[in-house]
Write a protein that holds these residues in place. Structure first.
Motif, PDB file in Angstrom:
ATOM      1  N   ALA A   1      -8.264  18.678 -39.537  1.00 19.22           N
ATOM      2  CA  ALA A   1      -7.242  17.730 -39.104  1.00 19.22           C
ATOM      3  C   ALA A   1      -5.892  18.432 -39.038  1.00 19.22           C
ATOM      4  O   ALA A   1      -5.402  18.963 -40.036  1.00 19.22           O
ATOM      5  CB  ALA A   1      -7.185  16.545 -40.056  1.00 19.22           C
TER       6      ALA A   1
ATOM      7  N   LEU B   1     -14.592  19.671 -40.219  1.00 17.64           N
ATOM      8  CA  LEU B   1     -13.621  19.021 -39.352  1.00 17.64           C
ATOM      9  C   LEU B   1     -12.228  19.426 -39.837  1.00 17.64           C
ATOM     10  O   LEU B   1     -11.940  19.345 -41.041  1.00 17.64           O
ATOM     11  CB  LEU B   1     -13.742  17.500 -39.365  1.00 17.64           C
TER      12      LEU B   1
ATOM     13  N   TYR C   1     -20.506  23.149 -32.608  1.00 21.97           N
ATOM     14  CA  TYR C   1     -19.793  22.605 -33.759  1.00 21.97           C
ATOM     15  C   TYR C   1     -19.494  23.712 -34.765  1.00 21.97           C
ATOM     16  O   TYR C   1     -20.114  24.776 -34.741  1.00 21.97           O
ATOM     17  CB  TYR C   1     -20.623  21.512 -34.439  1.00 21.97           C
TER      18      TYR C   1
ATOM     19  N   ALA D   1     -19.918  13.733 -37.672  1.00 21.75           N
ATOM     20  CA  ALA D   1     -18.664  14.365 -37.257  1.00 21.75           C
ATOM     21  C   ALA D   1     -18.104  13.693 -36.013  1.00 21.75           C
ATOM     22  O   ALA D   1     -16.882  13.506 -35.890  1.00 21.75           O
ATOM     23  CB  ALA D   1     -18.889  15.855 -37.020  1.00 21.75           C
ATOM     24  N   GLU D   2     -18.977  13.334 -35.074  1.00 21.05           N
ATOM     25  CA  GLU D   2     -18.536  12.662 -33.850  1.00 21.05           C
ATOM     26  C   GLU D   2     -17.907  11.309 -34.160  1.00 21.05           C
ATOM     27  O   GLU D   2     -16.954  10.893 -33.499  1.00 21.05           O
ATOM     28  CB  GLU D   2     -19.723  12.484 -32.896  1.00 21.05           C
TER      29      GLU D   2
ATOM     30  N   TYR E   1      -4.340  15.826 -34.223  1.00 17.17           N
ATOM     31  CA  TYR E   1      -5.669  15.842 -33.597  1.00 17.17           C
ATOM     32  C   TYR E   1      -6.656  16.425 -34.601  1.00 17.17           C
ATOM     33  O   TYR E   1      -6.268  16.950 -35.648  1.00 17.17           O
ATOM     34  CB  TYR E   1      -5.672  16.649 -32.297  1.00 17.17           C
ATOM     35  N   VAL E   2      -7.938  16.323 -34.292  1.00 20.85           N
ATOM     36  CA  VAL E   2      -9.005  16.840 -35.140  1.00 20.85           C
ATOM     37  C   VAL E   2      -9.812  17.845 -34.329  1.00 20.85           C
ATOM     38  O   VAL E   2     -10.304  17.535 -33.240  1.00 20.85           O
ATOM     39  CB  VAL E   2      -9.917  15.709 -35.662  1.00 20.85           C
ATOM     40  N   ASP E   3      -9.940  19.038 -34.863  1.00 25.44           N
ATOM     41  CA  ASP E   3     -10.708  20.095 -34.219  1.00 25.44           C
ATOM     42  C   ASP E   3     -12.047  20.219 -34.950  1.00 25.44           C
ATOM     43  O   ASP E   3     -12.078  20.595 -36.124  1.00 25.44           O
ATOM     44  CB  ASP E   3      -9.929  21.406 -34.279  1.00 25.44           C
ATOM     45  N   TYR E   4     -13.128  19.897 -34.255  1.00 26.33           N
ATOM     46  CA  TYR E   4     -14.441  19.984 -34.884  1.00 26.33           C
ATOM     47  C   TYR E   4     -15.487  20.640 -33.977  1.00 26.33           C
ATOM     48  O   TYR E   4     -16.648  20.754 -34.352  1.00 26.33           O
ATOM     49  CB  TYR E   4     -14.933  18.604 -35.323  1.00 26.33           C
ATOM     50  N   THR E   5     -15.078  21.076 -32.798  1.00 23.85           N
ATOM     51  CA  THR E   5     -15.980  21.776 -31.890  1.00 23.85           C
ATOM     52  C   THR E   5     -15.277  22.999 -31.318  1.00 23.85           C
ATOM     53  O   THR E   5     -14.055  23.017 -31.182  1.00 23.85           O
ATOM     54  CB  THR E   5     -16.439  20.873 -30.728  1.00 23.85           C
TER      55      THR E   5
ATOM     56  N   ALA F   1     -14.415  11.966 -36.497  1.00 26.76           N
ATOM     57  CA  ALA F   1     -13.280  12.618 -35.847  1.00 26.76           C
ATOM     58  C   ALA F   1     -12.267  11.616 -35.284  1.00 26.76           C
ATOM     59  O   ALA F   1     -11.065  11.727 -35.555  1.00 26.76           O
ATOM     60  CB  ALA F   1     -13.767  13.570 -34.758  1.00 26.76           C
TER      61      ALA F   1
ATOM     62  N   GLU G   1      -8.303  11.051 -36.324  1.00 26.33           N
ATOM     63  CA  GLU G   1      -7.255  11.197 -35.306  1.00 26.33           C
ATOM     64  C   GLU G   1      -6.369   9.967 -35.219  1.00 26.33           C
ATOM     65  O   GLU G   1      -5.227  10.056 -34.750  1.00 26.33           O
ATOM     66  CB  GLU G   1      -7.892  11.492 -33.946  1.00 26.33           C
TER      67      GLU G   1
END
Length: 237
Positions: A207, A205, A194, A97-98, A112-116, A101, A105
């Motif tokens: 987007a 994740l 996460y 995921a890191e 943006y990408v929100d994953y946390t 992401a 993006e």
């Protein structure tokens, strides 16, 4: 009422019967008329478009619609293109995921990408979620205990009554917070950093679309870009 309805029905039936007789008597003229009406309808329908934005159904004068447009202008359209990754070790999913992401993006269709979750922010600002009355009670107890400790540490002050230190007890405040519905959301954000489900295991994740108007054409483009980026990503690493 029955007579009126019967008379109207009879007139409609008579009109339909007359139309059928005329069409049967002059078939070519009827076909030409139908073709003319169909052609005119198709000509007018060429400019029709499909608008999937539900807010367009409401008048622009509504305060809710104006607020929605302001929200879309600042933060983009409502909704996400969600990427789900599952299988394998949880730590490897988080590492993937890191890496994935920033790839998402970089897409032109993604804002943006929100994953946390905002875990660190909430831990540092969790007191902002308390009621003002609860904060004032906490300050009262702490100030009373501070004043007692200062007197106890002052060699010029002799405590003849051997006063007990003021208690610091936040049990009632804890009960007030536990009874609030928004605490469940805050508690959930203070858990796993996460968007991770250890039972699957699965990680998510989300987007955010870059365009403020998420119509069907843009949605297809967004999903296509995200899918292409994910297909190029090598999960075996």
């Amino acid at each position: 009422m029955t007579t009126a309805r019967g008379g109207l029905g009879a007139r409609v039936e008579g009109l339909l019967a007359a139309t059928a007789v005329a069409s049967f008597a002059r078939p070519w003229r009827t076909l030409a008329l139908v073709a003319l009406v169909t052609g005119a309808s198709l000509w007018q329908a060429r400019t029709l478009t499909v608008n999937s934005d539900m807010s367009e159904l409401l008048p622009e004068t509504f305060s809710s619609v104006q607020a929605l447009h302001l929200l879309e202008k600042r933060f983009g359209s409502i909704g996400y293109a969600v990427v789900a990754i599952w299988g394998g070790d949880g730590e490897k999913l988080k590492a993937m995921a890191e890496e994935l992401a920033p790839v998402l993006e970089a897409l032109p269709t993604v804002r943006y990408v929100d994953y946390t979750r905002p875990t660190t922010f909430l831990e540092e600002h969790v007191l902002y979620f308390l009621e003002v009355e609860d904060l004032e009670e906490m300050r009262r107890q702490l100030e009373a205990r501070e004043a007692y400790e200062k007197r106890a540490a002052n060699p010029l002050v002799i405590d003849l009554e051997e006063e007990e230190p003021p208690p610091i007890d936040f049990a009632d405040l804890q009960q007030n917070v536990d009874a609030r519905g928004d605490r469940q959301w805050v508690q959930a954000q203070l858990g796993e950093t996460y968007y991770f489900d250890p039972d699957k295991p699965m990680i998510m994740l989300m987007a955010k679309p870059a365009d403020s108007k998420l119509d069907l054409r843009y949605a297809r483009r967004l999903v296509g870009d995200v899918k292409a980026a994910v297909d190029k990503f090598d999960p075996k690493r």
